[in-house]
Design an enzyme around this catalytic site. Structure first.
Site, mmCIF file in Angstrom:
data_model
loop_
_atom_site.group_PDB
_atom_site.id
_atom_site.type_symbol
_atom_site.label_atom_id
_atom_site.label_comp_id
_atom_site.label_asym_id
_atom_site.label_seq_id
_atom_site.Cartn_x
_atom_site.Cartn_y
_atom_site.Cartn_z
ATOM 1 N N ASP A 124 40.492 40.618 35.991
ATOM 2 C CA ASP A 124 40.269 40.575 37.778
ATOM 3 C C ASP A 124 39.732 41.749 38.075
ATOM 4 O O ASP A 124 41.726 42.035 38.533
ATOM 5 C CB ASP A 124 41.563 39.619 37.800
ATOM 6 C CG ASP A 124 41.823 37.772 37.649
ATOM 7 O OD1 ASP A 124 41.757 37.642 36.034
ATOM 8 O OD2 ASP A 124 42.146 37.127 38.698
ATOM 9 N N ASP A 151 36.967 36.907 36.699
ATOM 10 C CA ASP A 151 36.520 37.911 38.074
ATOM 11 C C ASP A 151 36.030 38.982 37.745
ATOM 12 O O ASP A 151 36.963 40.110 37.667
ATOM 13 C CB ASP A 151 37.871 37.902 38.259
ATOM 14 C CG ASP A 151 38.407 35.794 39.107
ATOM 15 O OD1 ASP A 151 36.779 35.476 39.059
ATOM 16 O OD2 ASP A 151 39.554 36.103 39.546
ATOM 17 N N TYR A 154 33.648 40.670 41.394
ATOM 18 C CA TYR A 154 34.768 41.283 43.351
ATOM 19 C C TYR A 154 33.609 40.804 44.248
ATOM 20 O O TYR A 154 34.021 41.388 45.401
ATOM 21 C CB TYR A 154 35.967 41.019 43.397
ATOM 22 C CG TYR A 154 37.292 40.239 42.978
ATOM 23 C CD1 TYR A 154 37.296 41.224 41.597
ATOM 24 C CD2 TYR A 154 38.200 39.839 43.652
ATOM 25 C CE1 TYR A 154 38.403 40.457 40.424
ATOM 26 C CE2 TYR A 154 38.957 39.654 42.814
ATOM 27 C CZ TYR A 154 39.088 40.004 41.315
ATOM 28 O OH TYR A 154 40.249 38.428 41.020
ATOM 29 N N ASN A 188 36.615 32.171 39.139
ATOM 30 C CA ASN A 188 36.367 32.148 40.277
ATOM 31 C C ASN A 188 35.109 32.395 41.120
ATOM 32 O O ASN A 188 34.293 32.427 42.135
ATOM 33 C CB ASN A 188 37.737 31.272 41.179
ATOM 34 C CG ASN A 188 38.689 32.621 41.698
ATOM 35 O OD1 ASN A 188 38.845 32.863 40.589
ATOM 36 N ND2 ASN A 188 38.820 32.427 42.342
ATOM 37 N N HIS A 273 39.956 31.211 32.777
ATOM 38 C CA HIS A 273 40.338 32.319 33.633
ATOM 39 C C HIS A 273 41.459 31.818 34.287
ATOM 40 O O HIS A 273 42.880 32.552 34.681
ATOM 41 C CB HIS A 273 39.674 32.313 34.667
ATOM 42 C CG HIS A 273 39.405 32.578 36.027
ATOM 43 N ND1 HIS A 273 39.747 34.096 35.522
ATOM 44 C CD2 HIS A 273 40.089 32.731 37.041
ATOM 45 C CE1 HIS A 273 39.675 35.120 36.748
ATOM 46 N NE2 HIS A 273 39.985 34.003 37.955
ATOM 47 N N HIS A 283 48.377 31.015 43.174
ATOM 48 C CA HIS A 283 47.465 29.631 41.899
ATOM 49 C C HIS A 283 48.438 29.101 40.850
ATOM 50 O O HIS A 283 47.767 28.620 39.927
ATOM 51 C CB HIS A 283 46.868 30.804 40.954
ATOM 52 C CG HIS A 283 45.307 31.386 41.878
ATOM 53 N ND1 HIS A 283 44.870 31.154 42.774
ATOM 54 C CD2 HIS A 283 45.721 32.645 41.845
ATOM 55 C CE1 HIS A 283 44.542 31.896 43.371
ATOM 56 N NE2 HIS A 283 44.928 32.987 42.877
ATOM 57 N N VAL A 311 45.963 34.830 38.120
ATOM 58 C CA VAL A 311 46.898 35.367 38.880
ATOM 59 C C VAL A 311 46.946 37.094 38.411
ATOM 60 O O VAL A 311 46.620 37.609 38.007
ATOM 61 C CB VAL A 311 48.089 34.779 38.174
ATOM 62 C CG1 VAL A 311 49.288 35.180 39.259
ATOM 63 C CG2 VAL A 311 48.097 33.101 38.754
ATOM 64 N N HIS A 312 47.037 37.740 39.933
ATOM 65 C CA HIS A 312 47.256 39.171 39.787
ATOM 66 C C HIS A 312 48.164 39.706 39.478
ATOM 67 O O HIS A 312 49.042 40.544 40.100
ATOM 68 C CB HIS A 312 47.028 39.890 41.296
ATOM 69 C CG HIS A 312 45.074 39.104 41.277
ATOM 70 N ND1 HIS A 312 44.662 39.148 42.720
ATOM 71 C CD2 HIS A 312 44.429 38.879 40.286
ATOM 72 C CE1 HIS A 312 43.179 38.905 42.999
ATOM 73 N NE2 HIS A 312 42.837 37.995 41.482
HETATM 74 FE FE LIG Z 1 40.820 34.588 40.054
#
Ligand SMILES: [Fe+2]
Length: 438
Positions: A124, A151, A154, A188, A273, A283, A311-312
């Site tokens: 991410d 990811d 972005y 995603n 992911h 999520h 998940v960040h």
């Molecule tokens: Fe994602």
């Protein structure tokens, strides 16, 4: 368009930019070199050799491009450089005349159960100040190859600048991707299904820009594949491609697990992911359908580690499984399981959506460590039995690992350990027993 020096366009007419390499075969004796030329296709050639400035070999690649709504990409080159020697530094040159650019990479050791090797794990990432900080911290660790858990740019978040943001991300990460392979996986943000813009072909920019050596592992899609590197067998799964029973990804994984040889590659690592175990409100349960499809195999084949992003935040599990879950009887919750992998979420690379700071309360028994900070992980495979793992948060720099664990190999250590265990040991549920599983 970002103007910072970190996104700078290289000087010279039609100079190659966004240079990145990835493993090009099953066993690490090839790389795929990719780059973009903005004005015209130009040569799709990689000149390379073992001595600096002495490029005595040449490989020929292919060129592609694509459109996305009103964006027209540059000329995207992919060139397979194969027949390389293990454990060797190669210098390479792309582009021509004054616009030529030079880089280098190092091949891994030969496949060997005791080959030591260091992987970085990043997810991410995006293209913010925090993304840059993650890259800068990673560069100080001695990581030799990045396992990327999806990811990338972005770009889809920048409404009318999608293609431009893919380009700027490629230039931002070139400082690492031109010099060491990144093992790609999609998330995603790579789907880019935009019927409102007339874009209905999924993963279009990602698939044009980022190659994977999927044919080498008999996969039918660049979205899921496997590579072997040093002492590791790495399986890449696509969270957003069909994976239920009888789909191509399901068949492929079933067969790929049979090809894993722990006598040659003791470390079995899976990338995806969307995490299967996640106690963050962000999520939550999104990985449940893949867990239902694949967890049994992860336990059966004693996968060592499953890395995810999405998940960040950062989270690491104990060795647990929920393979006995069924909707009519039996256990309906994760239990300690020595054959199960450790699940690690490293979705904290630094994108502009911000951190996922709300965790479910209380922390579930299966969750060993969780924290919402930006960072990356390092996995140092020492030999067939031991690996040193650490998660570094950006705030601390690389000298203060925030989470450190020594992992014992699931295949080699369980061979001696199994005899000592009683069957009912697997049903203990107290936290102390969970901890003792390490
Ligand atoms: Fe994602």
């Amino acid at each position: 368009m970002p103007k910072s020096e970190w996104f700078a366009i290289p000087k010279g007419y039609n100079a190659p930019q966004q240079v990145h390499i990835t493993q090009g075969d099953y066993d690490g004796k090839a790389v795929i070199v990719s780059w973009v030329t903005p004005e015209e296709p130009g040569p799709s050639e990689v000149f390379y050799g073992k001595k600096e400035k002495q490029y005595d070999q040449k490989a020929e690649g292919t060129t592609t491009n694509y459109t996305f709504y009103d964006y027209k990409s540059g000329y995207i080159h992919h060139c397979l450089v194969d027949g390389l020697e293990y454990n060797t530094k190669y210098y390479y040159k792309i582009g021509s005349g004054d616009s030529a650019r030079e880089f280098w990479f190092e091949t891994p050791p030969a496949i060997d159960p005791d080959a030591s090797y260091t992987f970085g794990i990043i997810g991410d990432l995006g293209q913010t100040f925090n993304s840059l900080s993650t890259l800068q911290h990673y560069e100080k660790t001695g990581g030799q190859t990045v396992l990327f858990v999806g990811d990338l740019s972005y770009a889809d978040r920048y409404e009318h600048d999608d293609g431009i943001r893919w380009d700027s991300w490629g230039r931002l990460v070139e400082r690492s991707t031109a010099y060491q392979p990144w093992i790609w996986n999609s998330g995603n943000h790579e789907i880019e299904y935009r019927p409102d813009l007339g874009e209905t072909s999924t993963f279009k920019p990602y698939l044009h820009r980022y190659m994977t050596p999927y044919l080498a592992s008999k996969s039918s899609s660049p979205m899921w594949y496997a590579v072997r590197r040093a002492s590791a067998h790495i399986i890449v799964l696509s969270s957003y491609s069909p994976f239920v029973k009888y789909t191509p990804q399901w068949w492929w994984l079933k067969n790929e697990f049979k090809r894993v040889d722990r006598e040659k590659t003791p470390w079995l690592i899976v990338l995806m992911h969307s995490p299967m175990y996640n106690s963050n409100e962000a999520h939550y349960m999104e990985g449940e359908s893949m867990r239902a499809a694949f967890e049994k195999w992860f336990v059966k084949y004693k996968v060592d580690l499953v890395f995810a992003g999405h998940v960040h935040a950062y989270e690491r599990s104990y060795r647990i499984s929920n393979v006995n879950y069924n909707i009519t009887s039996g256990n309906r919750y994760p239990v300690p399981d020595k054959s199960a992998p450790v699940y690690i979420t490293v979705g904290d690379g630094g994108n502009q959506e911000g951190l996922a700071s709300r965790f479910n309360d209380p922390q579930p028994d299966y969750s060993a460590f969780r924290e919402a900070s930006y960072g990356h992980s390092i996995l140092q495979l020492e030999n067939r039995t031991h690996a040193v793992y650490r998660w570094n948060r950006n705030d601390d720099g690389n000298n203060v690992p925030a989470d450190t664990v020594v992992f014992h190999n699931q295949y080699w250590t369980s061979r001696t350990r199994r005899r000592r265990l009683k069957k009912n040991h697997f049903h203990l549920e107290k936290l102390e027993d969970l901890i003792s599983l390490f």
